[in-house]
Design an enzyme around this catalytic site. Structure first.
Site, mmCIF file in Angstrom:
data_model
loop_
_atom_site.group_PDB
_atom_site.id
_atom_site.type_symbol
_atom_site.label_atom_id
_atom_site.label_comp_id
_atom_site.label_asym_id
_atom_site.label_seq_id
_atom_site.Cartn_x
_atom_site.Cartn_y
_atom_site.Cartn_z
ATOM 1 N N GLY A 148 0.684 -1.269 -0.104
ATOM 2 C CA GLY A 148 -0.118 0.137 -0.063
ATOM 3 C C GLY A 148 0.866 1.379 0.056
ATOM 4 O O GLY A 148 2.070 1.240 -0.319
ATOM 5 N N ASP A 177 -8.629 -0.889 5.873
ATOM 6 C CA ASP A 177 -7.618 -0.791 5.171
ATOM 7 C C ASP A 177 -8.045 0.623 4.346
ATOM 8 O O ASP A 177 -9.040 1.054 4.155
ATOM 9 C CB ASP A 177 -7.455 -1.558 3.920
ATOM 10 C CG ASP A 177 -6.000 -1.697 3.702
ATOM 11 O OD1 ASP A 177 -5.490 -2.616 4.009
ATOM 12 O OD2 ASP A 177 -5.854 -0.804 2.687
ATOM 13 N N HIS A 182 2.109 0.522 9.722
ATOM 14 C CA HIS A 182 3.108 0.373 10.666
ATOM 15 C C HIS A 182 3.807 1.750 11.018
ATOM 16 O O HIS A 182 5.005 1.561 11.927
ATOM 17 C CB HIS A 182 4.439 -0.589 10.212
ATOM 18 C CG HIS A 182 3.902 -1.942 9.546
ATOM 19 N ND1 HIS A 182 2.733 -2.724 10.185
ATOM 20 C CD2 HIS A 182 3.842 -2.644 8.358
ATOM 21 C CE1 HIS A 182 2.599 -3.642 9.483
ATOM 22 N NE2 HIS A 182 3.418 -3.510 8.275
#
Length: 234
Positions: free
Chosen positions: A60, A93, A137
């Site tokens: 992504g 997402d 992250h």
């Protein structure tokens, strides 16, 4: 490899086998998270739980790709649907996975950079037995998610944050306290310390709701940096 126990999950495929079958990086070929999850999640396996995973496919915006990229698979969702045959699986997402249809699956599109967007998405969700953050992250994204969603974890439930040792250059904010250090410090001293006093105060307000916090090393090797945090709610 089959689970040979007589209790929950008896004669059902092991989670690591499912990860490897569906191509999830949580399995034996990369992170080995499923070895830990098999132990943690087995008691939930045949229950009618609510489960949320954030981050559904590698590649992504954290890798410089547009959030509007064409998504082609959701390997961990396939894995969870088979592992938990009675669970309601939710996915979140920044990219669109609304094309993925399964009877027990619901998709929520959300940018983790915005706490307001996370809160809006959460308002349409149930409370969860298990939440896994495998999204961008970036430290502040992980922390945004925890601050907005830990309240959605049911008493006795689990909140997991993956890939603590890697933060994307495209998103990571300079000077922010790393999520690994934040939870490692809490696991050692039962106290959150953050570079931003306001954020620290928000985490400290949640501390009484945490019964345990464990930070595991990458591939369980002590010479490697922090990799995955598991937080248990009272």
């Amino acid at each position: 490899m089959m689970v040979k126990t007589k209790g929950p999950g008896a004669a059902l495929p092991n989670l690591t086998d499912l990860a490897d079958r569906y191509g999830s990086d949580k399995g034996s070929r990369k992170h080995r998270y499923t070895e830990l999850y098999q132990m943690l999640f087995l008691p939930y396996r045949e229950r009618e739980i609510d489960f949320l995973e954030m981050g559904l496919q590698i590649g992504g915006p954290e890798h410089g790709v547009s959030a509007d990229r064409k998504t082609t698979d959701a390997p961990s969702v396939r894995m969870w649907l088979e592992y938990f045959p009675n669970a309601r699986i939710h996915g979140l997402d920044v990219s669109d996975f609304s094309w993925f249809e399964a009877e027990r699956f619901s998709f929520h599109r959300c940018d983790m950079d915005s706490r307001a967007a996370i809160a809006e998405a959460a308002a349409g969700m149930p409370d969860f037995d298990i939440i896994i953050d495998d999204a961008s992250h970036a430290s502040h994204h992980q922390q945004n998610g925890f601050l907005e969603l830990f309240s959605k974890v049911k008493p006795g439930g689990l909140y997991v944050i993956e890939d603590l040792r890697w933060q994307p250059e495209a998103y990571e904010k300079p000077g922010i306290t790393k999520t690994a250090a934040l939870f490692r410090g809490f696991s050692e001293a039962r106290k959150f310390v953050h570079a931003d006093p306001a954020v620290q105060a928000e985490f400290e307000a949640l501390a009484p709701e945490i019964s345990g916090c464990f930070v595991f090393q990458a591939r369980y090797t002590k010479t490697r940096r922090d990799q995955v945090a598991v937080i248990h709610k009272r």
